[in-house]
Design a protein around this motif. Structure first.
Motif, PDB file in Angstrom:
ATOM      1  N   GLN A  67      17.123  19.783 -56.204  1.00  0.00           N
ATOM      2  CA  GLN A  67      18.177  20.270 -55.495  1.00  0.00           C
ATOM      3  C   GLN A  67      19.321  20.553 -56.459  1.00  0.00           C
ATOM      4  O   GLN A  67      19.555  20.125 -57.476  1.00  0.00           O
ATOM      5  CB  GLN A  67      18.842  19.382 -54.818  1.00  0.00           C
ATOM      6  N   HIS A  68      20.067  21.889 -56.102  1.00  0.00           N
ATOM      7  CA  HIS A  68      20.961  22.523 -56.947  1.00  0.00           C
ATOM      8  C   HIS A  68      22.288  22.642 -56.163  1.00  0.00           C
ATOM      9  O   HIS A  68      22.984  21.494 -56.220  1.00  0.00           O
ATOM     10  CB  HIS A  68      20.460  23.922 -57.761  1.00  0.00           C
ATOM     11  N   THR A  69      22.454  23.597 -55.719  1.00  0.00           N
ATOM     12  CA  THR A  69      23.924  23.748 -54.714  1.00  0.00           C
ATOM     13  C   THR A  69      23.615  22.660 -53.654  1.00  0.00           C
ATOM     14  O   THR A  69      24.744  21.991 -53.324  1.00  0.00           O
ATOM     15  CB  THR A  69      23.711  25.176 -54.210  1.00  0.00           C
ATOM     16  N   VAL A  70      22.354  22.376 -53.185  1.00  0.00           N
ATOM     17  CA  VAL A  70      22.391  21.738 -51.755  1.00  0.00           C
ATOM     18  C   VAL A  70      22.706  20.248 -52.226  1.00  0.00           C
ATOM     19  O   VAL A  70      23.240  19.459 -51.581  1.00  0.00           O
ATOM     20  CB  VAL A  70      21.168  21.720 -51.056  1.00  0.00           C
ATOM     21  N   GLY A  71      22.260  20.053 -53.519  1.00  0.00           N
ATOM     22  CA  GLY A  71      22.312  18.631 -54.125  1.00  0.00           C
ATOM     23  C   GLY A  71      23.880  18.341 -54.245  1.00  0.00           C
ATOM     24  O   GLY A  71      24.127  17.339 -53.759  1.00  0.00           O
ATOM     25  N   CYS A  72      24.604  19.128 -54.710  1.00  0.00           N
ATOM     26  CA  CYS A  72      26.236  19.296 -54.987  1.00  0.00           C
ATOM     27  C   CYS A  72      26.779  19.038 -53.531  1.00  0.00           C
ATOM     28  O   CYS A  72      27.646  17.835 -53.327  1.00  0.00           O
ATOM     29  CB  CYS A  72      26.748  20.317 -55.700  1.00  0.00           C
ATOM     30  N   ASP A  73      26.353  19.793 -52.682  1.00  0.00           N
ATOM     31  CA  ASP A  73      26.904  19.719 -51.501  1.00  0.00           C
ATOM     32  C   ASP A  73      26.536  18.364 -50.663  1.00  0.00           C
ATOM     33  O   ASP A  73      27.613  17.895 -49.844  1.00  0.00           O
ATOM     34  CB  ASP A  73      26.342  20.849 -50.500  1.00  0.00           C
ATOM     35  N   SER A  74      25.595  17.983 -50.803  1.00  0.00           N
ATOM     36  CA  SER A  74      24.967  16.683 -50.066  1.00  0.00           C
ATOM     37  C   SER A  74      25.972  15.456 -50.960  1.00  0.00           C
ATOM     38  O   SER A  74      26.535  14.731 -50.125  1.00  0.00           O
ATOM     39  CB  SER A  74      23.551  16.392 -50.546  1.00  0.00           C
ATOM     40  N   LEU A  75      25.956  15.556 -52.283  1.00  0.00           N
ATOM     41  CA  LEU A  75      26.866  14.285 -52.818  1.00  0.00           C
ATOM     42  C   LEU A  75      28.402  14.341 -52.284  1.00  0.00           C
ATOM     43  O   LEU A  75      29.075  13.430 -52.265  1.00  0.00           O
ATOM     44  CB  LEU A  75      26.582  14.381 -54.332  1.00  0.00           C
ATOM     45  N   ASN A  76      28.790  15.665 -52.250  1.00  0.00           N
ATOM     46  CA  ASN A  76      30.198  15.825 -51.896  1.00  0.00           C
ATOM     47  C   ASN A  76      30.146  15.370 -50.389  1.00  0.00           C
ATOM     48  O   ASN A  76      31.484  14.879 -50.047  1.00  0.00           O
ATOM     49  CB  ASN A  76      30.440  17.290 -52.007  1.00  0.00           C
ATOM     50  N   ALA A  77      29.314  15.364 -49.664  1.00  0.00           N
ATOM     51  CA  ALA A  77      29.462  15.203 -48.239  1.00  0.00           C
ATOM     52  C   ALA A  77      29.292  13.789 -48.083  1.00  0.00           C
ATOM     53  O   ALA A  77      29.288  13.099 -46.887  1.00  0.00           O
ATOM     54  CB  ALA A  77      28.399  15.961 -47.401  1.00  0.00           C
ATOM     55  N   GLY A  78      28.777  13.024 -49.219  1.00  0.00           N
ATOM     56  CA  GLY A  78      28.877  11.456 -48.923  1.00  0.00           C
ATOM     57  C   GLY A  78      27.273  11.285 -48.934  1.00  0.00           C
ATOM     58  O   GLY A  78      26.956  10.034 -48.421  1.00  0.00           O
ATOM     59  N   VAL A  79      26.252  11.956 -49.166  1.00  0.00           N
ATOM     60  CA  VAL A  79      24.968  11.568 -48.886  1.00  0.00           C
ATOM     61  C   VAL A  79      24.317  11.358 -50.144  1.00  0.00           C
ATOM     62  O   VAL A  79      24.087  12.232 -50.979  1.00  0.00           O
ATOM     63  CB  VAL A  79      24.305  12.765 -48.136  1.00  0.00           C
ATOM     64  N   PRO A  80      23.686  10.115 -50.389  1.00  0.00           N
ATOM     65  CA  PRO A  80      23.147   9.677 -51.816  1.00  0.00           C
ATOM     66  C   PRO A  80      21.888  10.546 -51.840  1.00  0.00           C
ATOM     67  O   PRO A  80      21.152  11.058 -50.959  1.00  0.00           O
ATOM     68  CB  PRO A  80      22.869   8.471 -51.653  1.00  0.00           C
ATOM     69  N   MET A  81      21.265  10.656 -53.121  1.00  0.00           N
ATOM     70  CA  MET A  81      20.208  11.414 -53.353  1.00  0.00           C
ATOM     71  C   MET A  81      19.251  10.650 -54.228  1.00  0.00           C
ATOM     72  O   MET A  81      19.546   9.974 -55.197  1.00  0.00           O
ATOM     73  CB  MET A  81      20.467  12.778 -53.918  1.00  0.00           C
ATOM     74  N   ILE A  82      17.788  10.525 -53.990  1.00  0.00           N
ATOM     75  CA  ILE A  82      17.021   9.988 -54.802  1.00  0.00           C
ATOM     76  C   ILE A  82      16.238  10.753 -55.530  1.00  0.00           C
ATOM     77  O   ILE A  82      15.587  11.790 -54.971  1.00  0.00           O
ATOM     78  CB  ILE A  82      15.919   9.153 -54.106  1.00  0.00           C
ATOM     79  N   SER A  83      16.172  10.903 -56.977  1.00  0.00           N
ATOM     80  CA  SER A  83      15.492  11.977 -57.822  1.00  0.00           C
ATOM     81  C   SER A  83      14.782  11.267 -59.011  1.00  0.00           C
ATOM     82  O   SER A  83      14.989  10.180 -59.530  1.00  0.00           O
ATOM     83  CB  SER A  83      16.681  12.650 -58.437  1.00  0.00           C
ATOM     84  N   LEU A  84      13.568  12.192 -59.259  1.00  0.00           N
ATOM     85  CA  LEU A  84      12.739  11.694 -60.070  1.00  0.00           C
ATOM     86  C   LEU A  84      13.043  12.278 -61.398  1.00  0.00           C
ATOM     87  O   LEU A  84      13.336  13.221 -61.616  1.00  0.00           O
ATOM     88  CB  LEU A  84      11.201  11.875 -59.869  1.00  0.00           C
ATOM     89  N   LEU A  85      13.033  11.274 -62.636  1.00  0.00           N
ATOM     90  CA  LEU A  85      13.193  11.957 -63.799  1.00  0.00           C
ATOM     91  C   LEU A  85      12.225  11.043 -64.919  1.00  0.00           C
ATOM     92  O   LEU A  85      12.623   9.795 -65.009  1.00  0.00           O
ATOM     93  CB  LEU A  85      14.545  11.759 -64.382  1.00  0.00           C
ATOM     94  N   GLN A  86      11.077  11.631 -65.110  1.00  0.00           N
ATOM     95  CA  GLN A  86      10.160  10.700 -66.198  1.00  0.00           C
ATOM     96  C   GLN A  86      10.922  10.629 -67.550  1.00  0.00           C
ATOM     97  O   GLN A  86      11.517  11.338 -68.124  1.00  0.00           O
ATOM     98  CB  GLN A  86       8.859  11.448 -66.308  1.00  0.00           C
ATOM     99  N   ASP A 106      -3.451  20.334 -62.888  1.00  0.00           N
ATOM    100  CA  ASP A 106      -2.211  21.138 -62.196  1.00  0.00           C
ATOM    101  C   ASP A 106      -1.244  19.970 -61.806  1.00  0.00           C
ATOM    102  O   ASP A 106      -1.297  19.630 -60.481  1.00  0.00           O
ATOM    103  CB  ASP A 106      -2.869  21.827 -60.823  1.00  0.00           C
ATOM    104  N   ARG A 107      -0.795  19.488 -62.527  1.00  0.00           N
ATOM    105  CA  ARG A 107       0.431  18.268 -62.261  1.00  0.00           C
ATOM    106  C   ARG A 107       1.835  18.617 -62.600  1.00  0.00           C
ATOM    107  O   ARG A 107       2.205  19.531 -63.334  1.00  0.00           O
ATOM    108  CB  ARG A 107       0.022  17.170 -62.959  1.00  0.00           C
ATOM    109  N   VAL A 108       2.854  18.270 -61.952  1.00  0.00           N
ATOM    110  CA  VAL A 108       4.043  18.499 -61.883  1.00  0.00           C
ATOM    111  C   VAL A 108       4.915  17.705 -62.721  1.00  0.00           C
ATOM    112  O   VAL A 108       4.600  16.265 -62.575  1.00  0.00           O
ATOM    113  CB  VAL A 108       4.882  18.484 -60.485  1.00  0.00           C
ATOM    114  N   THR A 109       5.549  17.755 -63.742  1.00  0.00           N
ATOM    115  CA  THR A 109       6.317  17.030 -64.599  1.00  0.00           C
ATOM    116  C   THR A 109       7.689  17.432 -64.558  1.00  0.00           C
ATOM    117  O   THR A 109       8.100  18.246 -63.783  1.00  0.00           O
ATOM    118  CB  THR A 109       5.840  17.074 -66.150  1.00  0.00           C
ATOM    119  N   THR A 110       8.568  16.617 -65.032  1.00  0.00           N
ATOM    120  CA  THR A 110      10.003  16.585 -64.892  1.00  0.00           C
ATOM    121  C   THR A 110      10.803  17.068 -66.252  1.00  0.00           C
ATOM    122  O   THR A 110      11.763  16.699 -66.753  1.00  0.00           O
ATOM    123  CB  THR A 110      10.836  15.586 -64.541  1.00  0.00           C
ATOM    124  N   ASP A 111       9.859  17.885 -67.287  1.00  0.00           N
ATOM    125  CA  ASP A 111      10.347  18.437 -68.616  1.00  0.00           C
ATOM    126  C   ASP A 111      10.987  19.777 -68.439  1.00  0.00           C
ATOM    127  O   ASP A 111      11.385  20.159 -69.554  1.00  0.00           O
ATOM    128  CB  ASP A 111       9.169  18.446 -69.500  1.00  0.00           C
TER     129      ASP A 111
END
Length: 215
Positions: A67-86, A106-111
């Motif tokens: 999430q980029h803009t939507v992530g900011c908007d969600s946190l500003n609206a008081g909605v917590p967000m769960i995020s993965l960071l290896q 074909d795997r997705v990483t967080t690098d």
């Protein structure tokens, strides 16, 4: 909004994930109607968009592209967000995301930058939320989702309260402070460029004594 083909692909993925039979019965979930579970919203004016976001209990950050803009908007609206960071030093298969529908190679990483934005937002929103909501692998991700659902009043609602109470003072939403630090970083970048130090990291100390690194 996504096109109909994309929405149907997500529905099919949800059905496969729940291991549903043709009659819609699953041992864990009973009768499930994916069309009722998954709601795709139309585009809306910004005010309506923010009001709609505030109705959510939690945002599940997509690992490959956060999430980029939507992530900011969600946190500003008081909605917590769960995020993965290896962890940076862990590139093992166990901490990589993959599904049975994709090749093992074909795997997705967080690098990548786009897969690390969510964790950055949670760190900069303040209050130590990253200690609870930034997880290192998909097992922790699922456990955090379950804890949100089962212990909402005792645990997760405190995050919503914190976000709403501190959004006026949170570093994430302090635009003037952000712009000032960005300008300091750009100034330092120009000085390093003039002295031919193009491979040097840039560290900025802002007014609150927080060290920030730009690369």
């Amino acid at each position: 909004r996504s096109d109909p083909a994309q929405e149907e692909n997500l529905r099919q993925t949800a059905r496969a994930t729940l291991r549903m039979e043709e009659n819609g019965v699953d041992a864990h979930y009973g009768h499930v109607d994916i069309d009722e579970w998954m709601i795709f919203s139309d585009k809306a004016p910004r005010d309506t968009h923010l009001q709609r976001l505030a109705l959510a209990d939690v945002i599940l950050d997509t690992p490959a592209y956060n999430q980029h803009t939507v992530g900011c908007d969600s946190l500003n609206a008081g909605v917590p967000m769960i995020s993965l960071l290896q962890p940076d030093d862990d590139s093992t298969v166990n901490n990589q995301i993959h599904t049975t529908s994709t090749p093992s190679s074909d795997r997705v990483t967080t690098d990548k930058l786009s897969s690390r934005v969510g964790a950055s937002l949670l760190k900069n929103v303040g209050g130590g939320l990253e200690d609870w909501l930034v997880v290192a692998d998909m097992e922790e991700y699922k456990e955090c989702m379950v804890q949100c659902a089962r212990n909402y009043n005792q645990w997760f609602s405190s995050f919503k309260h914190h976000l709403l109470e501190t959004r006026e003072t949170s570093p994430l939403f302090d635009t003037e402070r952000w712009v000032k630090n960005l300008e300091l970083g750009l100034t330092e970048m120009k000085l390093l460029s003039d002295s031919h130090q193009t491979d040097t990291d840039i560290y900025i100390i802002d007014d609150n004594g927080i060290e920030m690194q730009q690369q």
